[in-house]
Design a protein around this motif. Structure first.
Motif, PDB file in Angstrom:
ATOM      1  N   PRO A 221       2.856 -51.449 -23.950  1.00 53.61           N
ATOM      2  CA  PRO A 221       3.061 -51.016 -25.331  1.00 53.61           C
ATOM      3  C   PRO A 221       4.063 -51.891 -26.071  1.00 53.61           C
ATOM      4  O   PRO A 221       4.800 -52.682 -25.476  1.00 53.61           O
ATOM      5  CB  PRO A 221       3.595 -49.595 -25.168  1.00 53.61           C
ATOM      6  N   ALA A 222       4.068 -51.726 -27.393  1.00 56.85           N
ATOM      7  CA  ALA A 222       5.023 -52.451 -28.225  1.00 56.85           C
ATOM      8  C   ALA A 222       6.441 -52.014 -27.893  1.00 56.85           C
ATOM      9  O   ALA A 222       6.694 -50.864 -27.540  1.00 56.85           O
ATOM     10  CB  ALA A 222       4.726 -52.193 -29.699  1.00 56.85           C
ATOM     11  N   GLY A 223       7.361 -52.956 -28.010  1.00 51.93           N
ATOM     12  CA  GLY A 223       8.762 -52.659 -27.775  1.00 51.93           C
ATOM     13  C   GLY A 223       9.610 -53.831 -28.204  1.00 51.93           C
ATOM     14  O   GLY A 223       9.456 -54.941 -27.681  1.00 51.93           O
ATOM     15  N   ALA A 224      10.480 -53.638 -29.154  1.00 49.92           N
ATOM     16  CA  ALA A 224      11.301 -54.735 -29.667  1.00 49.92           C
ATOM     17  C   ALA A 224      12.234 -55.265 -28.587  1.00 49.92           C
ATOM     18  O   ALA A 224      12.764 -54.511 -27.777  1.00 49.92           O
ATOM     19  CB  ALA A 224      12.103 -54.258 -30.872  1.00 49.92           C
ATOM     20  N   GLY A 225      12.410 -56.586 -28.592  1.00 50.00           N
ATOM     21  CA  GLY A 225      13.374 -57.209 -27.684  1.00 50.00           C
ATOM     22  C   GLY A 225      12.903 -57.355 -26.258  1.00 50.00           C
ATOM     23  O   GLY A 225      13.709 -57.606 -25.366  1.00 50.00           O
ATOM     24  N   ARG A 226      11.603 -57.200 -26.017  1.00 47.69           N
ATOM     25  CA  ARG A 226      11.122 -57.363 -24.652  1.00 47.69           C
ATOM     26  C   ARG A 226       9.849 -58.199 -24.632  1.00 47.69           C
ATOM     27  O   ARG A 226       9.149 -58.346 -25.634  1.00 47.69           O
ATOM     28  CB  ARG A 226      10.876 -56.012 -23.989  1.00 47.69           C
ATOM     29  N   LEU A 227       9.569 -58.749 -23.470  1.00 45.04           N
ATOM     30  CA  LEU A 227       8.446 -59.646 -23.265  1.00 45.04           C
ATOM     31  C   LEU A 227       7.623 -59.100 -22.102  1.00 45.04           C
ATOM     32  O   LEU A 227       8.175 -58.671 -21.091  1.00 45.04           O
ATOM     33  CB  LEU A 227       8.964 -61.045 -22.942  1.00 45.04           C
ATOM     34  N   HIS A 228       6.308 -59.096 -22.257  1.00 47.29           N
ATOM     35  CA  HIS A 228       5.436 -58.720 -21.153  1.00 47.29           C
ATOM     36  C   HIS A 228       5.105 -59.983 -20.360  1.00 47.29           C
ATOM     37  O   HIS A 228       4.468 -60.898 -20.880  1.00 47.29           O
ATOM     38  CB  HIS A 228       4.155 -58.071 -21.675  1.00 47.29           C
ATOM     39  N   GLU A 229       5.559 -60.026 -19.112  1.00 51.60           N
ATOM     40  CA  GLU A 229       5.236 -61.142 -18.228  1.00 51.60           C
ATOM     41  C   GLU A 229       4.037 -60.741 -17.376  1.00 51.60           C
ATOM     42  O   GLU A 229       4.093 -59.754 -16.637  1.00 51.60           O
ATOM     43  CB  GLU A 229       6.424 -61.512 -17.342  1.00 51.60           C
ATOM     44  N   ILE A 230       2.962 -61.505 -17.495  1.00 57.65           N
ATOM     45  CA  ILE A 230       1.706 -61.180 -16.833  1.00 57.65           C
ATOM     46  C   ILE A 230       1.346 -62.324 -15.890  1.00 57.65           C
ATOM     47  O   ILE A 230       1.233 -63.477 -16.325  1.00 57.65           O
ATOM     48  CB  ILE A 230       0.585 -60.968 -17.864  1.00 57.65           C
ATOM     49  N   SER A 231       1.186 -62.024 -14.614  1.00 58.06           N
ATOM     50  CA  SER A 231       0.810 -63.022 -13.614  1.00 58.06           C
ATOM     51  C   SER A 231      -0.632 -62.788 -13.200  1.00 58.06           C
ATOM     52  O   SER A 231      -0.993 -61.672 -12.798  1.00 58.06           O
ATOM     53  CB  SER A 231       1.727 -62.921 -12.389  1.00 58.06           C
ATOM     54  N   ILE A 232      -1.467 -63.815 -13.316  1.00 58.26           N
ATOM     55  CA  ILE A 232      -2.875 -63.717 -12.959  1.00 58.26           C
ATOM     56  C   ILE A 232      -3.171 -64.808 -11.935  1.00 58.26           C
ATOM     57  O   ILE A 232      -3.094 -65.999 -12.244  1.00 58.26           O
ATOM     58  CB  ILE A 232      -3.780 -63.858 -14.199  1.00 58.26           C
ATOM     59  N   PHE A 233      -3.483 -64.394 -10.713  1.00 62.00           N
ATOM     60  CA  PHE A 233      -3.656 -65.321  -9.604  1.00 62.00           C
ATOM     61  C   PHE A 233      -5.037 -65.134  -8.982  1.00 62.00           C
ATOM     62  O   PHE A 233      -5.432 -64.016  -8.664  1.00 62.00           O
ATOM     63  CB  PHE A 233      -2.590 -65.100  -8.531  1.00 62.00           C
ATOM     64  N   ASN A 234      -5.755 -66.228  -8.788  1.00 59.35           N
ATOM     65  CA  ASN A 234      -7.057 -66.211  -8.122  1.00 59.35           C
ATOM     66  C   ASN A 234      -6.936 -67.076  -6.874  1.00 59.35           C
ATOM     67  O   ASN A 234      -7.259 -68.261  -6.883  1.00 59.35           O
ATOM     68  CB  ASN A 234      -8.138 -66.752  -9.064  1.00 59.35           C
ATOM     69  N   LEU A 235      -6.450 -66.463  -5.800  1.00 55.18           N
ATOM     70  CA  LEU A 235      -6.043 -67.218  -4.616  1.00 55.18           C
ATOM     71  C   LEU A 235      -7.001 -67.001  -3.450  1.00 55.18           C
ATOM     72  O   LEU A 235      -7.805 -66.070  -3.438  1.00 55.18           O
ATOM     73  CB  LEU A 235      -4.628 -66.808  -4.202  1.00 55.18           C
ATOM     74  N   ASP A 236      -6.866 -67.880  -2.447  1.00 55.60           N
ATOM     75  CA  ASP A 236      -7.695 -67.787  -1.251  1.00 55.60           C
ATOM     76  C   ASP A 236      -7.636 -66.386  -0.667  1.00 55.60           C
ATOM     77  O   ASP A 236      -6.555 -65.795  -0.548  1.00 55.60           O
ATOM     78  CB  ASP A 236      -7.194 -68.769  -0.192  1.00 55.60           C
ATOM     79  N   GLY A 237      -8.793 -65.865  -0.286  1.00 59.52           N
ATOM     80  CA  GLY A 237      -8.852 -64.575   0.380  1.00 59.52           C
ATOM     81  C   GLY A 237      -9.311 -64.750   1.818  1.00 59.52           C
ATOM     82  O   GLY A 237      -9.920 -65.750   2.185  1.00 59.52           O
ATOM     83  N   ARG A 238      -9.031 -63.762   2.657  1.00 59.44           N
ATOM     84  CA  ARG A 238      -9.462 -63.825   4.047  1.00 59.44           C
ATOM     85  C   ARG A 238      -9.764 -62.412   4.534  1.00 59.44           C
ATOM     86  O   ARG A 238      -9.534 -61.438   3.835  1.00 59.44           O
ATOM     87  CB  ARG A 238      -8.393 -64.485   4.933  1.00 59.44           C
ATOM     88  N   ALA A 239     -10.266 -62.306   5.729  1.00 60.33           N
ATOM     89  CA  ALA A 239     -10.654 -61.003   6.277  1.00 60.33           C
ATOM     90  C   ALA A 239      -9.464 -60.055   6.286  1.00 60.33           C
ATOM     91  O   ALA A 239      -8.328 -60.456   6.519  1.00 60.33           O
ATOM     92  CB  ALA A 239     -11.200 -61.183   7.689  1.00 60.33           C
TER      93      ALA A 239
END
Length: 313
Positions: A221-239
């Motif tokens: 949501p909106a909020g003054a004085g803050r930043l949304h840090e979003i990490s999106i990773f598509n990394l190797d997968g395994r069993a």
């Protein structure tokens, strides 16, 4: 946290900062001012993490990352009242931050570690093959799913550069073959910044098929004085559902990377493979599995196109 060079007052209020990594292709359409990132899902797991931080970098709240099912074809990330000032003719109309006017393969062999987006490997103009086109969904095996993330009005940049140079060699040749060559350093992490014309703005990330957020994704949501840090990773997968490297053998002093997987969506010849020095760490040993780009070097690019239409139809 955004560096000061990406936070000039004229860009308006920074409200979201993305970290992007893993197997995928980035493309900017200057007509729509929209970035599209095609994440190649074969053997990889796509995860999203969210933090709320102050503009000074203090973590306000952190959420458990969620995983996006490989059946999801389209994601869209937007901010309220988006600003486009940074994409203007006098700023960065190509959608990415440039630290210098020109950038060549020779520049990759220097020690400059600027935020210039062009550290990203240009799969069309820099890899020594004839790029023909992107393969459509109907032309690919069923297991070669792709999830496309659309991000209007974002400013892309290189967040971190690899410590070592990588090699390229024509398939099926290896790093010790006379035809292999030092390509130079590449991007390790891509960053993307989004700005709003308002002092406080919310951020939305939805599955376009349902217009709902992926299950478990927290609200931003909106909020003054803050930043949304979003990490999106598509990394190797395994069993077992864990993250881990693809099984691969050390060839000489190098480990093969993931460049071969790009050819599941790219029609190009001859094919090449990337080799990187082995590295330690919990994620992978290859120093690869990083996002590539489609047509951003000074030598030219594809005409404007919609990445989603090309590889999801």
């Amino acid at each position: 946290m955004l560096t000061e060079v990406l936070r000039p007052a004229r860009y308006n209020t920074p409200v979201a900062a993305l970290t992007l990594d893993g197997l995928g292709i980035c493309h900017f359409n200057p007509d729509s001012k929209e970035w599209q990132v095609a994440f190649l899902r074969k053997g990889h797991r796509l995860a999203i993490g969210v933090k709320q931080v102050s503009l000074e970098g203090r973590i306000i709240r952190s959420f458990t990352p969620i995983e996006v099912d490989s059946s999801v074809e389209r994601l869209r990330l937007t901010v309220d009242n988006p600003s486009e000032v940074h994409l203007g003719a006098d700023e960065f109309p190509d959608g990415f931050f440039k630290a210098q006017p020109n950038f060549t393969i020779e520049d990759r062999k220097t020690k400059d570690d600027s935020y210039d987006y062009r550290w990203v490997v240009d799969l069309i103009n820099e890899v020594p093959h004839q790029f023909n086109r992107l393969l459509r969904k109907s032309e690919r095996p069923r297991e070669d799913q792709v999830t496309i993330l659309s991000i209007p009005n974002a400013l892309f940049y290189t967040q971190r550069v690899t410590a070592d140079s990588v090699l390229l060699a024509p398939e099926p040749k290896g790093p010790d073959d006379p035809e292999s060559f030092v390509f130079g350093r590449t991007n390790e992490l891509i960053g993307a910044a989004l700005y709003s014309t308002q002092q406080s703005a919310g951020v939305t990330l939805v599955n376009e098929a349902t217009n709902e957020p992926p299950p478990g994704l927290p609200e931003m949501p909106a909020g003054a004085g803050r930043l949304h840090e979003i990490s999106i990773f598509n990394l190797d997968g395994r069993a077992g559902g864990k993250l881990g490297p693809r099984p691969r053998d050390l060839i000489g002093n190098y480990v093969p990377g993931d460049l071969d997987l790009y050819y599941t969506v790219i029609d190009a010849a001859p094919r090449h493979q990337l080799f990187a020095p082995p590295r330690s760490g919990p994620r992978a040993i290859d120093g690869d599995c990083h996002l590539g780009g489609s047509g951003h070097s000074s030598s030219g690019s594809l005409p404007n196109f919609d990445l989603m239409t090309l590889i999801q139809s």
